[in-house]
Design an enzyme around this catalytic site. Structure first.
Site, PDB file in Angstrom:
ATOM      1  N   LYS A 169      95.785 128.005  62.694  1.00  0.00           N
ATOM      2  CA  LYS A 169      96.266 127.727  61.337  1.00  0.00           C
ATOM      3  C   LYS A 169      96.232 129.034  60.547  1.00  0.00           C
ATOM      4  O   LYS A 169      95.165 129.618  60.338  1.00  0.00           O
ATOM      5  CB  LYS A 169      95.410 126.671  60.655  1.00  0.00           C
ATOM      6  CG  LYS A 169      95.897 126.318  59.255  1.00  0.00           C
ATOM      7  CD  LYS A 169      95.044 125.216  58.632  1.00  0.00           C
ATOM      8  CE  LYS A 169      95.524 124.867  57.245  1.00  0.00           C
ATOM      9  NZ  LYS A 169      94.698 123.812  56.614  1.00  0.00           N
ATOM     10  N   ARG A 171      99.953 121.521  48.712  1.00  0.00           N
ATOM     11  CA  ARG A 171      98.840 121.582  47.763  1.00  0.00           C
ATOM     12  C   ARG A 171      99.172 120.832  46.489  1.00  0.00           C
ATOM     13  O   ARG A 171      98.290 120.245  45.850  1.00  0.00           O
ATOM     14  CB  ARG A 171      98.470 123.046  47.493  1.00  0.00           C
ATOM     15  CG  ARG A 171      97.882 123.724  48.728  1.00  0.00           C
ATOM     16  CD  ARG A 171      97.603 125.200  48.524  1.00  0.00           C
ATOM     17  NE  ARG A 171      97.094 125.794  49.756  1.00  0.00           N
ATOM     18  CZ  ARG A 171      96.849 127.092  49.915  1.00  0.00           C
ATOM     19  NH1 ARG A 171      97.065 127.934  48.907  1.00  0.00           N
ATOM     20  NH2 ARG A 171      96.393 127.551  51.063  1.00  0.00           N
ATOM     21  N   GLU A 179      91.330 131.602  69.131  1.00  0.00           N
ATOM     22  CA  GLU A 179      90.929 130.376  68.432  1.00  0.00           C
ATOM     23  C   GLU A 179      91.288 129.138  69.254  1.00  0.00           C
ATOM     24  O   GLU A 179      90.498 128.195  69.371  1.00  0.00           O
ATOM     25  CB  GLU A 179      91.629 130.302  67.065  1.00  0.00           C
ATOM     26  CG  GLU A 179      91.156 131.330  66.053  1.00  0.00           C
ATOM     27  CD  GLU A 179      89.901 130.904  65.321  1.00  0.00           C
ATOM     28  OE1 GLU A 179      89.290 129.883  65.703  1.00  0.00           O
ATOM     29  OE2 GLU A 179      89.514 131.601  64.366  1.00  0.00           O
ATOM     30  N   LYS A 185     100.024 125.957  63.187  1.00  0.00           N
ATOM     31  CA  LYS A 185     100.501 125.673  61.837  1.00  0.00           C
ATOM     32  C   LYS A 185     100.576 126.958  61.034  1.00  0.00           C
ATOM     33  O   LYS A 185      99.579 127.693  60.998  1.00  0.00           O
ATOM     34  CB  LYS A 185      99.554 124.675  61.159  1.00  0.00           C
ATOM     35  CG  LYS A 185      99.944 124.302  59.740  1.00  0.00           C
ATOM     36  CD  LYS A 185      98.917 123.363  59.115  1.00  0.00           C
ATOM     37  CE  LYS A 185      99.317 123.012  57.685  1.00  0.00           C
ATOM     38  NZ  LYS A 185      98.302 122.179  57.019  1.00  0.00           N
ATOM     39  N   SER A 230     105.042 121.927  54.609  1.00  0.00           N
ATOM     40  CA  SER A 230     105.751 121.546  53.387  1.00  0.00           C
ATOM     41  C   SER A 230     106.747 122.598  52.915  1.00  0.00           C
ATOM     42  O   SER A 230     107.845 122.265  52.456  1.00  0.00           O
ATOM     43  CB  SER A 230     104.735 121.262  52.283  1.00  0.00           C
ATOM     44  OG  SER A 230     103.922 122.412  52.030  1.00  0.00           O
ATOM     45  N   TYR A 260     107.883 116.232  57.896  1.00  0.00           N
ATOM     46  CA  TYR A 260     108.284 115.319  56.840  1.00  0.00           C
ATOM     47  C   TYR A 260     109.688 114.775  57.082  1.00  0.00           C
ATOM     48  O   TYR A 260     110.140 113.888  56.367  1.00  0.00           O
ATOM     49  CB  TYR A 260     108.185 116.033  55.487  1.00  0.00           C
ATOM     50  CG  TYR A 260     106.789 116.560  55.239  1.00  0.00           C
ATOM     51  CD1 TYR A 260     105.770 115.717  54.786  1.00  0.00           C
ATOM     52  CD2 TYR A 260     106.454 117.893  55.503  1.00  0.00           C
ATOM     53  CE1 TYR A 260     104.478 116.181  54.592  1.00  0.00           C
ATOM     54  CE2 TYR A 260     105.163 118.365  55.319  1.00  0.00           C
ATOM     55  CZ  TYR A 260     104.182 117.504  54.864  1.00  0.00           C
ATOM     56  OH  TYR A 260     102.896 117.961  54.694  1.00  0.00           O
TER      57      TYR A 260
END
Length: 336
Positions: A204, A214, A246, A261, A287, A326
């Site tokens: 991320k 947010r 990671e 992400k 988003s 989305y």
């Protein structure tokens, strides 16, 4: 050679593009409704769905309407939803204590969705940003200038257990704290939730594409800005080796899914993670990616349907098995 003479070519790749049926026969990457996870936002109350100004076509739902939306998605073949709460600012504090409220909004939402649709896979976010007044994903150090990694991990682990008790299928730690996957797995197992899976937000990045999200969960308002920097825990967009490290750490600690992400600007990372792991790889079309396509289409600069499809096709082609987007509902309608 005459301009009318055919070229002496061994291969003519265009032969396989000549008709729609030929193109379909050799298509290498195919999108299906089952590839998508739909992120959904939930709020308290009984009001009508709240439109999110920076995310055209995306809404915050009360619990009852959330169940209706989940039912519609399931009928279209979308197998999973990822739930995110928007809390009343009065319920937020410095330590995000609302995250451990046993009757909190997200837990009631999970119970309602699982009661109505037991076969639908429900994923919940494990991070403190919706619950803190400062908007960070964990609690702050005594000096207040950074996130306290180990103290945050303890809270997040307890949070994951509460979500498992509510019936969630997959917990998704998005906080990027060191060691949180192992700690969550250990505490879930200790409470006999060995069947609850972990989708790790492994790679991320500290991206500029999160602003509309947010707004949606109210963390930008809590922090006073959607430009809040999370550079001390989210990955530097310049670094690919750290992303692979990671992902490897999360896999070793027990992650069932590895996530990248954002997706669109990090297709190279998706591909490299895909080549390094046998775990399912998820990617989040965030988003800001969604908003820029919608905004350009509304201005008449882009073809919405084609750009939507192409952007998702690229994510899957890069190696993602699952895509949080989305566009899930609209794409499922189209593909159904």
């Amino acid at each position: 050679m005459s301009s009318d003479s055919p070229l002496d070519l061994v291969e003519r790749p265009r032969r396989l593009r000549r008709t729609a049926s030929l193109r379909a026969m050799v298509q290498e990457t195919v999108l299906r409704p089952a590839d998508f996870i739909a992120p959904l936002f939930v709020v308290e109350g009984k009001g009508e769905p709240e439109a999110i100004a920076s995310m055209s076509g995306v809404f915050r739902y009360n619990v009852k309407d959330l169940v209706k939306e989940c039912r519609a998605l399931a009928k279209l073949g979308v197998p999973a939803v990822a739930l995110f709460p928007k809390l009343d600012p009065k319920l937020k504090d410095e330590d995000g204590t609302g995250a451990l409220n046993e009757d909190g909004l997200i837990l009631r939402a999970v119970r309602a969705v699982k009661k109505a649709l037991p076969e639908l896979t429900v994923i919940t976010d494990v991070a403190l940003d919706p619950y803190t007044t400062h908007g960070h994903d964990g609690v702050l150090t005594g000096a207040g200038d950074d996130v306290d990694n180990d103290r945050s991990v303890g809270i997040l682990s307890e949070m994951a257990v509460l979500h498992a008790q509510a019936g969630v299928d997959i917990v998704a730690p998005s906080d990027m704290m060191d060691g949180r996957i192992g700690a969550i797995r250990e505490l879930l197992d200790a409470h006999d939730f060995t069947g609850t899976a972990i989708m790790a937000y492994s790679a991320k990045f500290n991206s500029a594409y999160y602003g509309p999200f947010r707004d949606a969960v109210g963390s930008s308002k809590a922090a006073g800005t959607r430009l809040l920097s999370k550079a001390t825990y989210q990955l530097d967009p310049a670094n690919r080796r750290q992303a692979l490290n990671e992902a490897a750490l999360d896999e070793d600690e027990g992650a069932d899914f590895i996530m990248v992400k954002p997706a669109g600007a990090y297709l190279d990372i998706i591909r490299e993670v895909r080549e390094e792991t046998t775990k399912p790889v998820a990617a989040y079309q965030v988003s800001g990616e969604y908003a820029q396509i919608q905004a350009a289409a509304q201005l008449g600069w882009l073809d919405l349907a084609r750009c939507r499809h192409e952007s998702l096709l690229a994510i899957k082609r890069a190696g993602a098995d699952l895509i949080l987007t989305y566009f899930a509902k609209d794409m499922a309608k189209l593909l159904k």
